[in-house]
Design a protein around this motif. Structure first.
Motif, mmCIF file in Angstrom:
data_model
loop_
_atom_site.group_PDB
_atom_site.id
_atom_site.type_symbol
_atom_site.label_atom_id
_atom_site.label_comp_id
_atom_site.label_asym_id
_atom_site.label_seq_id
_atom_site.Cartn_x
_atom_site.Cartn_y
_atom_site.Cartn_z
ATOM 1 N N GLN A 69 -4.589 6.990 2.483
ATOM 2 C CA GLN A 69 -4.680 7.541 3.806
ATOM 3 C C GLN A 69 -3.887 6.684 4.460
ATOM 4 N N LYS A 70 -3.609 7.614 5.887
ATOM 5 C CA LYS A 70 -2.493 6.574 6.537
ATOM 6 C C LYS A 70 -3.365 6.048 7.985
ATOM 7 N N PHE A 71 -3.625 4.663 8.067
ATOM 8 C CA PHE A 71 -4.228 3.958 9.053
ATOM 9 C C PHE A 71 -3.260 3.183 9.853
ATOM 10 N N THR A 72 -3.142 3.455 11.142
ATOM 11 C CA THR A 72 -2.190 2.413 11.745
ATOM 12 C C THR A 72 -2.659 1.850 13.002
ATOM 13 N N GLU A 73 -4.132 2.223 13.497
ATOM 14 C CA GLU A 73 -4.685 1.454 14.480
ATOM 15 C C GLU A 73 -5.180 0.195 14.001
ATOM 16 N N ASP A 74 -5.168 -0.694 14.968
ATOM 17 C CA ASP A 74 -5.551 -2.193 14.890
ATOM 18 C C ASP A 74 -6.935 -2.217 14.380
ATOM 19 N N LYS A 75 -7.632 -1.411 14.792
ATOM 20 C CA LYS A 75 -9.397 -1.468 14.367
ATOM 21 C C LYS A 75 -9.627 -1.048 12.880
ATOM 22 N N TYR A 76 -8.623 -0.690 12.333
ATOM 23 C CA TYR A 76 -8.693 -0.261 10.751
ATOM 24 C C TYR A 76 -7.843 -1.126 9.995
ATOM 25 N N ASP A 107 4.793 9.608 3.127
ATOM 26 C CA ASP A 107 3.883 9.979 4.281
ATOM 27 C C ASP A 107 2.591 10.523 3.857
ATOM 28 N N TYR A 108 2.038 9.752 2.751
ATOM 29 C CA TYR A 108 0.517 10.375 2.287
ATOM 30 C C TYR A 108 0.465 11.893 2.051
ATOM 31 N N ASN A 109 1.635 12.440 1.736
ATOM 32 C CA ASN A 109 1.250 13.814 1.375
ATOM 33 C C ASN A 109 1.192 14.145 -0.271
ATOM 34 N N ALA A 110 -0.170 14.384 -0.447
ATOM 35 C CA ALA A 110 -0.610 14.515 -1.887
ATOM 36 C C ALA A 110 0.003 15.854 -2.472
ATOM 37 N N ALA A 111 0.516 16.825 -1.831
ATOM 38 C CA ALA A 111 1.260 17.713 -2.258
ATOM 39 C C ALA A 111 2.413 17.344 -3.038
ATOM 40 N N GLY A 112 3.110 16.320 -2.551
ATOM 41 C CA GLY A 112 4.439 15.937 -3.115
ATOM 42 C C GLY A 112 4.465 14.338 -3.431
ATOM 43 N N SER A 113 3.840 13.695 -4.340
ATOM 44 C CA SER A 113 3.615 12.431 -4.417
ATOM 45 C C SER A 113 5.020 12.007 -5.005
ATOM 46 N N GLY A 114 5.596 10.628 -4.747
ATOM 47 C CA GLY A 114 6.587 10.105 -5.134
ATOM 48 C C GLY A 114 7.124 8.911 -4.568
ATOM 49 N N GLY A 115 8.084 7.940 -5.021
ATOM 50 C CA GLY A 115 8.351 6.817 -4.576
ATOM 51 C C GLY A 115 9.760 7.211 -3.624
ATOM 52 N N SER A 116 10.443 6.414 -3.150
ATOM 53 C CA SER A 116 11.647 6.653 -2.378
ATOM 54 C C SER A 116 12.883 6.660 -3.375
ATOM 55 N N ASN A 117 12.611 6.034 -4.408
ATOM 56 C CA ASN A 117 13.688 6.072 -5.641
ATOM 57 C C ASN A 117 14.925 5.414 -4.978
ATOM 58 N N ALA A 124 3.156 -8.712 -0.550
ATOM 59 C CA ALA A 124 4.224 -7.417 -0.505
ATOM 60 C C ALA A 124 3.730 -5.987 -0.588
ATOM 61 N N GLU A 125 2.404 -5.913 -1.081
ATOM 62 C CA GLU A 125 2.049 -4.500 -1.162
ATOM 63 C C GLU A 125 1.651 -3.970 0.149
ATOM 64 N N LEU A 126 1.637 -4.829 1.153
ATOM 65 C CA LEU A 126 1.499 -4.158 2.580
ATOM 66 C C LEU A 126 2.909 -3.929 3.040
ATOM 67 N N VAL A 127 3.871 -3.899 2.530
ATOM 68 C CA VAL A 127 5.183 -3.633 3.056
ATOM 69 C C VAL A 127 6.091 -2.775 2.110
ATOM 70 N N THR A 128 5.509 -2.514 0.918
ATOM 71 C CA THR A 128 6.403 -1.844 -0.020
ATOM 72 C C THR A 128 5.519 -0.750 -0.520
ATOM 73 N N ALA A 129 6.023 0.582 -0.601
ATOM 74 C CA ALA A 129 5.369 1.821 -1.009
ATOM 75 C C ALA A 129 4.891 1.543 -2.714
ATOM 76 N N SER A 130 3.854 2.135 -3.050
ATOM 77 C CA SER A 130 3.749 2.342 -4.383
ATOM 78 C C SER A 130 4.554 3.503 -5.110
ATOM 79 N N GLY A 131 4.533 3.511 -6.408
ATOM 80 C CA GLY A 131 5.453 4.625 -7.106
ATOM 81 C C GLY A 131 4.920 5.882 -6.606
ATOM 82 N N SER A 132 3.692 6.082 -6.518
ATOM 83 C CA SER A 132 3.288 7.400 -6.106
ATOM 84 C C SER A 132 3.341 7.865 -4.707
ATOM 85 N N GLY A 133 3.329 6.798 -3.905
ATOM 86 C CA GLY A 133 3.209 7.105 -2.401
ATOM 87 C C GLY A 133 1.768 7.143 -1.831
ATOM 88 N N LEU A 134 0.732 7.120 -2.985
ATOM 89 C CA LEU A 134 -0.653 7.708 -2.529
ATOM 90 C C LEU A 134 -1.589 6.598 -2.919
#
Length: 190
Positions: free
Chosen positions: A57-64, A73-83, A116-126
């Protein structure tokens, strides 16, 4: 010619039945027996569905607590990396922007302490999980934003750590959505 066409048509018919009917029914039946009955592992807060625990899920507020970035962009319909490879200038600029943003929101964290995981996307993006270290590095920011004790927040993170399967298969991890739900429940009680 007839000798070859009839077996081909029969095989095609058998494969259509197998692949278009039996296999989907089997997979659907297995899904119905799993947690969530094939509809995903829904996460609730105050009886309302707030997300799916098995999808980032996308969390961007400091309280989370923030999870891994997503190339889709956390779209489960189209998972994937940046390649994009690790030497791609666009990729490096994206990672640098994520580092800069994280450090602005977490001034107590030094660059070399940033997982590193907080600044690099996973392979699925999800990916819904982060490491306990990635969660603990965010404690100061979350505690300050919620005006809560840092020790209370760090203890909450430690309680949310999921141990490896059978004690040795995979790393320890924290589900970001479940952690943030537990955080909201503490805030609601205060």
């Amino acid at each position: 010619m007839k000798k070859y066409i009839m077996p081909s048509l029969k095989l095609t018919l058998v494969m259509i039945v197998l692949c278009s009917a039996l296999y989907p029914l089997l997979v659907s039946g297995i899904a119905k027996a799993a947690a969530g009955k094939g509809g995903g592992a829904k996460a609730y807060l105050d009886g309302k569905v707030v997300g799916y625990a098995n999808v980032g899920q996308k969390f961007t507020e400091d309280k989370y607590f923030w999870g891994r970035p997503s190339a889709v962009d956390y779209n489960a319909a189209g998972s994937g990396g940046s390649n994009k490879g690790p030497s791609n200038p666009d990729y490096l600029a994206t990672v640098q922007a994520r580092i800069d943003s994280f450090l602005v929101h977490n001034p107590a964290v030094k660059r070399n302490e940033l997982p590193a995981e907080l600044v690099t996307a996973s392979g699925s993006g999800l990916d819904p999980h982060i490491s306990p270290r990635a969660a603990l590095v965010q404690v100061k920011r979350v505690a300050a934003a919620r005006k809560l004790n840092e020790t209370l927040i760090a203890d909450l993170v430690r309680k949310q750590v999921q141990r490896p399967l059978a004690g040795c298969l995979g790393p320890e991890k924290v589900n970001v959505l479940q952690l943030n739900i537990a955080l909201d429940q503490i805030s609601l009680k205060k």
